[in-house]
Design a protein around this motif. Structure first.
Motif, PDB file in Angstrom:
ATOM      1  N   GLY A 206       3.742  10.206   4.218  1.00 20.48           N
ATOM      2  CA  GLY A 206       4.946  10.752   3.606  1.00 20.48           C
ATOM      3  C   GLY A 206       6.013   9.720   3.338  1.00 20.48           C
ATOM      4  N   GLU A 207       5.760   8.476   3.695  1.00 19.47           N
ATOM      5  CA  GLU A 207       6.736   7.417   3.457  1.00 19.47           C
ATOM      6  C   GLU A 207       6.884   7.169   1.957  1.00 19.47           C
ATOM      7  OE1 GLU A 207       8.594   5.670   5.439  1.00 19.47           O
ATOM      8  OE2 GLU A 207       7.778   5.799   7.455  1.00 19.47           O
ATOM      9  N   SER A 208       8.131   7.136   1.472  1.00 18.73           N
ATOM     10  CA  SER A 208       8.339   6.898   0.047  1.00 18.73           C
ATOM     11  C   SER A 208       8.202   5.418  -0.310  1.00 18.73           C
ATOM     12  CB  SER A 208       9.723   7.392  -0.362  1.00 18.73           C
ATOM     13  OG  SER A 208      10.726   6.786   0.438  1.00 18.73           O
ATOM     14  N   MET A 209       8.397   4.525   0.668  1.00 19.47           N
ATOM     15  CA  MET A 209       8.357   3.091   0.385  1.00 19.47           C
ATOM     16  C   MET A 209       6.988   2.518   0.729  1.00 19.47           C
ATOM     17  SD  MET A 209      10.929   0.125   1.767  1.00 19.47           S
ATOM     18  CE  MET A 209      10.249   0.132   3.425  1.00 19.47           C
TER      19      MET A 209
ATOM     20  N   THR B  11      14.642  15.202  -0.002  1.00 19.76           N
ATOM     21  CA  THR B  11      14.924  14.098  -0.932  1.00 19.76           C
ATOM     22  C   THR B  11      13.990  14.180  -2.135  1.00 19.76           C
ATOM     23  OG1 THR B  11      13.356  12.571   0.103  1.00 19.76           O
ATOM     24  CG2 THR B  11      15.583  12.667   1.024  1.00 19.76           C
ATOM     25  N   THR B  12      14.222  13.317  -3.119  1.00 21.16           N
ATOM     26  CA  THR B  12      13.411  13.342  -4.337  1.00 21.16           C
ATOM     27  C   THR B  12      12.018  12.762  -4.134  1.00 21.16           C
ATOM     28  OG1 THR B  12      14.232  11.179  -5.037  1.00 21.16           O
ATOM     29  CG2 THR B  12      15.477  13.122  -5.764  1.00 21.16           C
ATOM     30  N   GLY B  13      11.864  11.921  -3.100  1.00 14.85           N
ATOM     31  CA  GLY B  13      10.573  11.283  -2.865  1.00 14.85           C
ATOM     32  C   GLY B  13      10.355  10.036  -3.699  1.00 14.85           C
ATOM     33  N   LYS B  14      11.365   9.617  -4.459  1.00 10.84           N
ATOM     34  CA  LYS B  14      11.235   8.426  -5.308  1.00 10.84           C
ATOM     35  C   LYS B  14      12.378   7.468  -5.024  1.00 10.84           C
ATOM     36  CE  LYS B  14       9.007  10.944  -9.097  1.00 10.84           C
ATOM     37  NZ  LYS B  14       9.104  11.328 -10.516  1.00 10.84           N
TER      38      LYS B  14
ATOM     39  N   LYS C 291      17.177   3.552  -2.288  1.00 10.31           N
ATOM     40  CA  LYS C 291      17.023   4.657  -1.355  1.00 10.31           C
ATOM     41  C   LYS C 291      16.195   5.765  -1.994  1.00 10.31           C
ATOM     42  CE  LYS C 291      21.334   4.384   1.324  1.00 10.31           C
ATOM     43  NZ  LYS C 291      22.601   5.087   1.611  1.00 10.31           N
ATOM     44  N   ASP C 292      15.595   6.537  -1.112  1.00  5.81           N
ATOM     45  CA  ASP C 292      14.992   7.804  -1.525  1.00  5.81           C
ATOM     46  C   ASP C 292      16.150   8.801  -1.564  1.00  5.81           C
ATOM     47  OD1 ASP C 292      13.547  10.087  -1.922  1.00  5.81           O
ATOM     48  OD2 ASP C 292      12.556  10.066   0.029  1.00  5.81           O
ATOM     49  N   THR C 293      16.622   9.169  -2.736  1.00 12.26           N
ATOM     50  CA  THR C 293      17.871   9.912  -2.882  1.00 12.26           C
ATOM     51  C   THR C 293      17.713  11.379  -2.524  1.00 12.26           C
ATOM     52  OG1 THR C 293      17.364  10.218  -5.224  1.00 12.26           O
ATOM     53  CG2 THR C 293      18.771   8.357  -4.647  1.00 12.26           C
ATOM     54  N   VAL C 294      18.793  11.940  -1.999  1.00  9.44           N
ATOM     55  CA  VAL C 294      18.825  13.354  -1.617  1.00  9.44           C
ATOM     56  C   VAL C 294      18.933  14.215  -2.875  1.00  9.44           C
ATOM     57  CG1 VAL C 294      20.172  15.122  -0.405  1.00  9.44           C
ATOM     58  CG2 VAL C 294      19.837  12.864   0.629  1.00  9.44           C
TER      59      VAL C 294
ATOM     60  N   VAL D 195       0.844  -1.199   0.000  1.00  8.66           N
ATOM     61  CA  VAL D 195       0.000   0.000   0.000  1.00  8.66           C
ATOM     62  C   VAL D 195       0.872   1.240   0.000  1.00  8.66           C
ATOM     63  CG1 VAL D 195      -1.749   1.292   1.276  1.00  8.66           C
ATOM     64  CG2 VAL D 195      -1.861  -1.208   1.182  1.00  8.66           C
ATOM     65  N   ASP D 196       0.610   2.115  -0.968  1.00  8.25           N
ATOM     66  CA  ASP D 196       1.320   3.396  -1.044  1.00  8.25           C
ATOM     67  C   ASP D 196       0.665   4.352  -0.059  1.00  8.25           C
ATOM     68  OD1 ASP D 196       2.457   5.803  -1.637  1.00  8.25           O
ATOM     69  OD2 ASP D 196       1.939   5.808  -3.769  1.00  8.25           O
ATOM     70  N   THR D 197       1.366   4.641   1.035  1.00  4.21           N
ATOM     71  CA  THR D 197       0.824   5.505   2.085  1.00  4.21           C
ATOM     72  C   THR D 197       1.402   6.912   2.039  1.00  4.21           C
ATOM     73  OG1 THR D 197       2.550   4.847   3.658  1.00  4.21           O
ATOM     74  CG2 THR D 197       0.553   3.497   3.596  1.00  4.21           C
TER      75      THR D 197
END
Length: 760
Positions: A306-309, A458-461, A580-583, A299-301
């Protein structure tokens, strides 16, 4: 002492009001003072939202409170809970601030035609009056006719407010505007009627006549412009709640028992009740908060946490409404519906944070609280003094009008709108949106900036950042095998791995396990290889042995803040793919700039501590300034905690989960790449996704505020010098008008310097 003898404190209740008719800080103060005189009543009045929150501990009734506001000269009514339809409990009670505000939000629409008429008529009035080459015989009569609608119909809101205040023996900026405009117009009309031939000649300089129609028209036009901009900002305040509540699912697929079998029925999401079981397919929004009773998925929460994963869920796991099911089919039992849901609670958080903001005390209003009555007294004393000493009515009236004209706040009306227009216009060119003048005051004292991690720092992706080799294959082959099997999955992590391995071979015999991993056959080096990718439990189910050495490698990746996925070929572990959610590239430099501006950066995130500390280290945020594992409610509380410690807090974020925190902060800054609700809840918006724009936005706001304060100084400086000179008869209205025009030119020129911000 028995319990019957224990003293009991009187019950406390909160009464919320909508108040109309307030125009400045002195109006707010008057309402609060009047309400405060009632026994057991404390009131906090919010000017931008035209509302009041009243705490009552005595026996005062709601009607007593409303009547007190009416007696003060303003209209008030109790707020009503919002309900957009009879079957929409999710919206009921979630918007105590903006319910009526949105319905009577025609304030800007009412001002617009008055402003347009004033502007269209003022331009020819100013040109004819001040440019000799534009004049013609008896031009004064045309100027008189053009000015009349401006000082009556267009300026009606000022005259009305001044009359209401006068009825209660009070004065505000509206009082001075009304008197100044009226005095300038009536004096000019008197001069024209007394000597109809005063403008029979063309090419007259301002010193050749005693007409000040352009003074009255310009004052009304510019002050209407400022009032219109303010009304627009007020109307947008309610959109945050509207955008937030619209994020929920509109429909739900409910399981119903019909004729001894279970069927799927589409119903409106707001009609769900406790215990309903509903189906959520991949790609659909979860209709309301509940518990999974069948199925497994990711589930995309991110909208809520705000969790990217994505979060893997299975039977008995709790899920939240408005989150998105990304992979498997789920059956969910509704546990919280309507106003109980997480989304509705977030709506209340935004509403409460906005209504709790302190009233905006504009600089001009604070000064006018003292300035206006003093000017009125000086004008009256001037008239009386001249009559007593000289008995000359014309000289007395001329001197009194000179005092009012030079005190008439033309430059004061220009001070804020011109600086705000120029500063916001330059900001728009740089991708920075400033909501209104109150924002500039907020930037002045901000000393702490809270940064949401995901999508802001971070990029959020998620992206593949490393491949750990644990077998005999090289990096390219490990990534190609993983990408081949993951490409057939719709899971976001799988898609990120596939994107990092373009040109991977095709997969056959594909199968997957929601929340576990994927398996398939891939051609590698001319032979078919069975590839398994996923979590530890999935590999064990497929007979792959994970050694202690392998587990140590996994732990190292997790400690570094990475999400690690196993890759096995023909029953043997060959590697780990780390994501990772990259900076963002600009984040470190931006945080350095924020520190140079005197701000303390704090990282706030719903992610775990390891991820947060790694990001903080990369961008230069101190370890003690990292707040990790914070849910939306916790973000608001974190802001409040900092404020209670004496910090003036700015908040930068981009997600729905940030909306309440943005509203609670002293200064909310939304990243334009984020959600509409975050943008609407914020005071500043940067349309790009770089933190460097956040630093630039704060700097521009501070410079714009300094410009406004400088403008206000010059707007009042000539009053300070000119009023006593006018009162003594050494300054006739014509010279007073010229001095006022010079002050206005100075204010405009100073504001236009903002166009050079960020150049060179």
């Amino acid at each position: 002492m028995s319990t019957d003898q224990l003293p009991t404190s009187p019950p406390t209740r909160i009464v919320e009001l909508d108040i109309q008719g307030m125009t400045c800080a002195s109006c707010v103060g008057r309402v609060e003072r009047k309400l405060g005189k009632l026994e057991g009543v404390q009131a906090s009045v919010n000017l931008p939202l035209e509302s009041a929150t009243v705490t009552v501990t005595g026996s005062i009734s709601d009607q007593d409170i409303v009547d007190t506001v009416h007696a003060t000269g303003y209209t008030a009514q109790l707020k009503r809970p919002v309900r957009t339809s009879t079957a929409d409990p999710a919206l009921e009670g979630t918007d105590p601030v903006h319910s009526d505000h949105l319905s009577h939000g025609g304030t800007a629409a009412q001002l617009r035609p008055r402003l347009i008429v004033a502007a269209l008529l003022t331009v020819p009035v100013a040109v004819i009056s001040m440019v000799p080459a534009a004049q013609f015989p008896h031009w004064g009569w045309l100027v008189f006719a053009l000015t009349l609608p401006v000082v009556t119909w267009s300026a009606w809101s000022f005259h009305r407010a001044a009359a209401i205040n006068a009825r209660h023996l009070a004065s505000t900026m509206d009082t001075l505007v009304s008197i100044g405009v009226t005095a300038a117009f009536l004096f000019s009309a008197w001069q024209l009627l007394a000597d109809p031939s005063i403008t029979e000649h063309a090419g007259m300089a301002m010193s050749d006549h005693a007409l000040y129609f352009e003074v009255a028209a310009v004052v009304v036009t510019f002050l209407l412009l400022g009032r219109y901009l303010e009304a627009n900002a007020k109307q947008r305040a309610g959109e945050a709640l509207k955008a937030l509540l619209s994020l929920g699912a509109k429909e739900a697929t409910v399981l119903r028992d019909q004729d001894g079998r279970r069927v799927e029925v589409k119903v409106p999401a707001d009609s769900l009740v406790h215990g309903d079981q509903f189906v959520v397919r991949p790609g659909e929004k979860i209709a309301t908060d509940g518990v999974v009773v069948d199925g497994a998925s990711a589930v995309d929460t991110s909208l809520i946490t705000g969790e990217s994963m994505p979060v893997d869920v299975g039977i008995d796991d709790v899920v939240t409404g408005a989150t998105i099911n990304t992979s498997g089919r789920l059956i969910i039992r509704a546990t919280r519906v309507g106003s109980e849901t997480t989304l509705a609670q977030m709506g209340r958080l935004v509403s409460q944070a906005q209504s709790g903001k302190a009233p905006i005390a504009r600089l001009a209003d604070r000064i006018s609280a003292v300035f206006v009555p003093i000017v009125l007294v000086i004008a009256v004393l001037t008239f009386v003094g001249w009559m007593v000493l000289t008995g000359d009515l014309q000289s007395a009236f001329t001197a009194a009008v000179a005092v009012l004209v030079i005190a008439c706040p033309c430059a004061l009306g220009l001070a804020t709108p011109t600086a705000l227009l120029t500063g916001s216009g330059r900001g728009a060119q740089l991708g920075i949106l400033i909501r209104g003048p109150q924002v500039l005051e907020d930037t002045r004292t901000v000393d702490t900036i809270v940064l949401d991690k995901t999508g802001t720092v971070t990029t959020g992706k998620l992206a593949v950042t490393d491949v750990v080799l644990l077998g005999g294959l090289d990096r390219t082959r490990v990534l190609a095998l993983a990408g081949a099997v993951e490409a057939a999955s719709e899971h976001p992590i799988a898609q990120a791995i596939a994107a990092a391995a373009p040109g991977h071979p095709p997969v056959t015999g594909f199968s997957s396990s929601a929340g576990g991993g994927v398996r398939g056959t891939v051609e590698d080096g001319g032979r078919d290889v069975t590839v398994v990718a996923g979590r530890s439990g999935w590999l064990e189910e497929n007979g792959v042995v994970i050694s202690d050495e392998h587990l140590t490698a996994l732990q190292d990746q997790q400690d570094a803040g990475s999400t690690a996925i196993w890759v096995a070929a023909d029953g043997h572990v060959v590697g780990l793919v780390s994501l990772k959610d990259t900076v963002k590239d600009s984040s470190a430099a931006a945080i350095t700039r924020l520190k140079e501006l005197g701000l303390r950066p704090i990282l706030l995130t719903g992610d775990n501590a390891a991820v947060a500390q790694r990001v903080a280290e990369q961008v230069g945020i101190a370890p003690e300034d990292v707040l990790a594992g914070i849910l939306p409610e916790g973000k608001v509380q974190a802001i409040r905690n900092l404020q209670s410690e004496g910090a003036t807090v700015a908040m930068a974020g981009d997600g729905v989960n940030d909306a309440a925190a943005l509203a609670q902060a002293d200064l909310g800054i939304a990243m334009g790449s984020g959600t509409d609700v975050a943008i609407e809840a914020a005071d500043l918006t940067v349309m790009g996704n770089s933190l460097e724009q956040v630093a630039q936005a704060i700097e521009l706001s501070r410079i714009t505020l300094r410009t406004i304060k400088t403008n206000l100084f010059w707007a009042f400086f000539y009053n300070t010098i000119g009023i006593p000179v006018a009162a003594l008869g050494f300054l006739n209205p014509m010279v007073a008008g010229a001095a006022m025009a010079a002050s206005s030119v100075l204010v405009v020129a100073n504001s236009l310097r903002l166009r050079r911000f960020g150049k060179g």
